[in-house]
Design an enzyme around this catalytic site. Structure first.
Site, short mmCIF file in Angstrom:
data_model
loop_
_atom_site.label_atom_id
_atom_site.label_comp_id
_atom_site.label_asym_id
_atom_site.label_seq_id
_atom_site.Cartn_x
_atom_site.Cartn_y
_atom_site.Cartn_z
N ARG A 165 42.26 -0.56 95.40
CA ARG A 165 40.88 -0.24 95.81
C ARG A 165 39.96 -1.46 95.75
O ARG A 165 38.79 -1.35 95.40
CB ARG A 165 40.29 0.86 94.92
CG ARG A 165 40.90 2.23 95.12
CD ARG A 165 40.66 2.74 96.53
NE ARG A 165 40.87 4.18 96.62
CZ ARG A 165 42.04 4.76 96.82
NH1 ARG A 165 43.12 4.02 96.96
NH2 ARG A 165 42.13 6.07 96.93
N SER A 237 37.30 10.48 96.29
CA SER A 237 37.29 10.09 94.87
C SER A 237 35.98 9.39 94.56
O SER A 237 35.65 8.38 95.19
CB SER A 237 38.42 9.12 94.57
OG SER A 237 39.66 9.72 94.83
N GLU A 333 33.94 4.48 92.50
CA GLU A 333 34.68 3.98 93.64
C GLU A 333 33.74 3.94 94.86
O GLU A 333 33.86 3.10 95.74
CB GLU A 333 35.86 4.91 93.91
CG GLU A 333 37.02 4.24 94.58
CD GLU A 333 37.29 4.80 95.94
OE1 GLU A 333 37.45 3.99 96.85
OE2 GLU A 333 37.33 6.02 96.10
N1 EPU Z 1 44.81 15.44 87.79
C1 EPU Z 1 44.40 16.43 86.94
N2 EPU Z 1 43.23 17.08 87.22
C2 EPU Z 1 42.49 16.78 88.32
C3 EPU Z 1 42.90 15.76 89.18
C4 EPU Z 1 44.07 15.10 88.90
O1 EPU Z 1 45.05 16.71 85.93
O2 EPU Z 1 41.45 17.41 88.50
C5 EPU Z 1 46.09 14.76 87.52
C6 EPU Z 1 47.15 15.19 88.53
O3 EPU Z 1 47.82 16.33 88.12
C7 EPU Z 1 48.05 13.98 88.56
C8 EPU Z 1 47.09 12.82 88.34
O4 EPU Z 1 45.95 13.37 87.72
O5 EPU Z 1 48.94 14.00 87.47
C9 EPU Z 1 46.73 12.10 89.64
O6 EPU Z 1 46.11 13.01 90.53
P1 EPU Z 1 46.30 12.93 92.13
O7 EPU Z 1 47.73 12.81 92.43
O8 EPU Z 1 45.55 14.03 92.74
O9 EPU Z 1 45.70 11.54 92.54
P2 EPU Z 1 44.43 10.72 92.03
O10 EPU Z 1 44.93 9.54 91.25
O11 EPU Z 1 43.49 11.63 91.34
C10 EPU Z 1 44.40 9.11 94.04
C11 EPU Z 1 43.40 8.57 95.02
C12 EPU Z 1 43.13 9.60 96.13
C13 EPU Z 1 44.44 9.92 96.81
C14 EPU Z 1 45.43 10.45 95.75
C15 EPU Z 1 46.80 10.72 96.31
C16 EPU Z 1 42.01 7.03 93.77
C17 EPU Z 1 40.66 6.75 93.20
N3 EPU Z 1 42.17 8.21 94.36
O12 EPU Z 1 43.80 10.22 93.38
O13 EPU Z 1 42.25 9.00 97.07
O14 EPU Z 1 44.29 10.87 97.83
O15 EPU Z 1 45.58 9.46 94.71
O16 EPU Z 1 47.48 9.52 96.46
O17 EPU Z 1 42.90 6.19 93.68
C18 EPU Z 1 39.98 8.73 97.69
O18 EPU Z 1 40.11 7.55 97.39
O19 EPU Z 1 38.91 9.18 98.13
C19 EPU Z 1 41.10 9.63 97.47
C20 EPU Z 1 41.01 10.93 97.67
#
Ligand code: EPU
Length: 337
Positions: A165, A237, A333
């Site tokens: 990012r 995000s 972000e």
């Molecule tokens: N999780 C929770 N509770 C929540 C959200 C997440 O426990 O409310 C846990 C999930 O179960 C998982 C971990 O946190 O174990 C990661 O969650 P997720 O896979 O949904 O991905 P993220 O790290 O929260 C990132 C990106 C997203 C992208 C997803 C999928 C960033 C800041 N965000 O989210 O990007 O879609 O991975 O690859 O890196 C964006 O940038 O706007 C965005 C949506």
């Protein structure tokens, strides 16, 4: 030629749906338009900001300068070998239109980034990423206009200093470079990247793995977890996943054995901010016109009529809770203006 309007409402031009007004609003297509705009403006000290899709920005007040909005379109095939194609895409193209075009033509590399809202010109700035892929993996170079030098430059991938990012456009060149186009190298023999979560299982459930099936699966996952800005204002995000020393994560794991950890390098790991926020009890919580999305705690939402300041108050309360409970800082972000 560029077009200029004064006192332009930005409410429908930011996915959070926040009411704010720009003092001036300029639509540009080419470097010549930008040259003409910068040569003609009466106050060279007045700030400017490039707003493309408006999907990663939070306005906390009216914008006192000029909003520059790209309206350039076009995808040009520059080169093709047996293995790959090189394509130049105008900064004003919708990112997902480009991904759709690539998938339909059998060009691999951006399919995991399906349905990310925003324009192509914004993709390199924060190095958009999802489901194990990042834009930087396919970007060959980025064409920019530099107002201070009145010059067009092409920056190759290494010059762009891409990271999670992050890029040169958020660092040294912040506010100093206007992206005109992005050139991608896409594969004619794609290697599928299905390591994220249950992506592989989902794709395989629909049959043989193809670009189109990967795209479909990614779109389905996004639709399940992320709110549609057309229905509920949000900017994806709101926070970045924090990168912390491995030792910090190991200590936290003793108390929270299910803490998700993603490797970064030998000494650092990335934590899931969504998980940390969720664990603090914020998921689905509403505070007046703003709230935390009920399916992904990393996303803050506008239930209607929220101000940018209200969103920031909520964000600060969340940051403070995460700091107190886990001793970890989570940074925004979204660009806060
Ligand atoms: N999780 C929770 N509770 C929540 C959200 C997440 O426990 O409310 C846990 C999930 O179960 C998982 C971990 O946190 O174990 C990661 O969650 P997720 O896979 O949904 O991905 P993220 O790290 O929260 C990132 C990106 C997203 C992208 C997803 C999928 C960033 C800041 N965000 O989210 O990007 O879609 O991975 O690859 O890196 C964006 O940038 O706007 C965005 C949506």
């Amino acid at each position: 030629m560029y077009t200029q309007r004064d006192h332009q409402s930005l409410k429908t031009r930011n996915s959070f749906g926040i009411e704010a007004t720009a003092r001036h609003y300029v639509e540009f297509e080419t470097a010549a338009d930008l040259q003409a705009f910068f040569a003609a403006r009466p106050d060279p000290q007045e700030p400017y900001y490039v707003l493309s899709g408006g999907n990663n920005v939070l306005f906390t007040e009216d914008y006192p300068g000029t909003i520059l909005h790209p309206v350039s379109r076009g995808i040009t095939l520059l080169d093709r070998t047996d293995d790959r194609v090189v394509v130049r895409v105008a900064g004003g193209e919708e990112w997902d239109d480009f991904v759709h075009w690539a998938v339909v033509n059998g060009y691999g590399g951006v399919e995991n980034l399906s349905l990310i809202p925003g324009y192509v010109g914004a993709a390199p700035v924060q190095n958009i990423g999802a489901y194990g892929a990042e834009a930087a993996q396919t970007i060959r170079d980025v064409e920019v206009y530099l107002p201070q030098r009145n010059e067009v430059q092409r920056l190759d991938r290494s010059a762009c200093r891409f990271a999670y990012r992050d890029s040169l456009f958020k660092g040294e060149l912040k506010g100093k470079a206007i992206i005109l186009s992005v050139t991608f190298e896409l594969s004619l023999h794609p290697t599928f990247n299905l390591g994220y979560g249950d992506l592989k299982a989902r794709v395989e459930a629909s049959g043989e793995v193809t670009l189109a099936r990967v795209r479909e699966a990614v779109m389905a996952i996004r639709r399940e977890k992320l709110p549609d800005p057309a229905i509920l204002g949000n900017a994806g995000s709101f926070f970045k996943n924090p990168v912390v020393p491995l030792s910090v994560a190991e200590t936290l794991r003793q108390t929270y054995p299910d803490l998700p950890i993603y490797s970064v390098d030998a000494t650092h790991v990335k934590l899931a901010a969504g998980w940390l926020i969720d664990r603090c009890g914020w998921k689905g919580r509403r505070q007046g016109a703003v709230g935390v999305h009920d399916r992904q705690a990393l996303v803050l939402v506008n239930y209607g009529g929220a101000t940018g300041r209200q969103v920031m108050e909520l964000a600060r309360a969340i940051q403070q809770d995460v700091r107190q409970r886990f001793g970890v800082e989570i940074d925004t972000e979204v660009n806060v203006l």
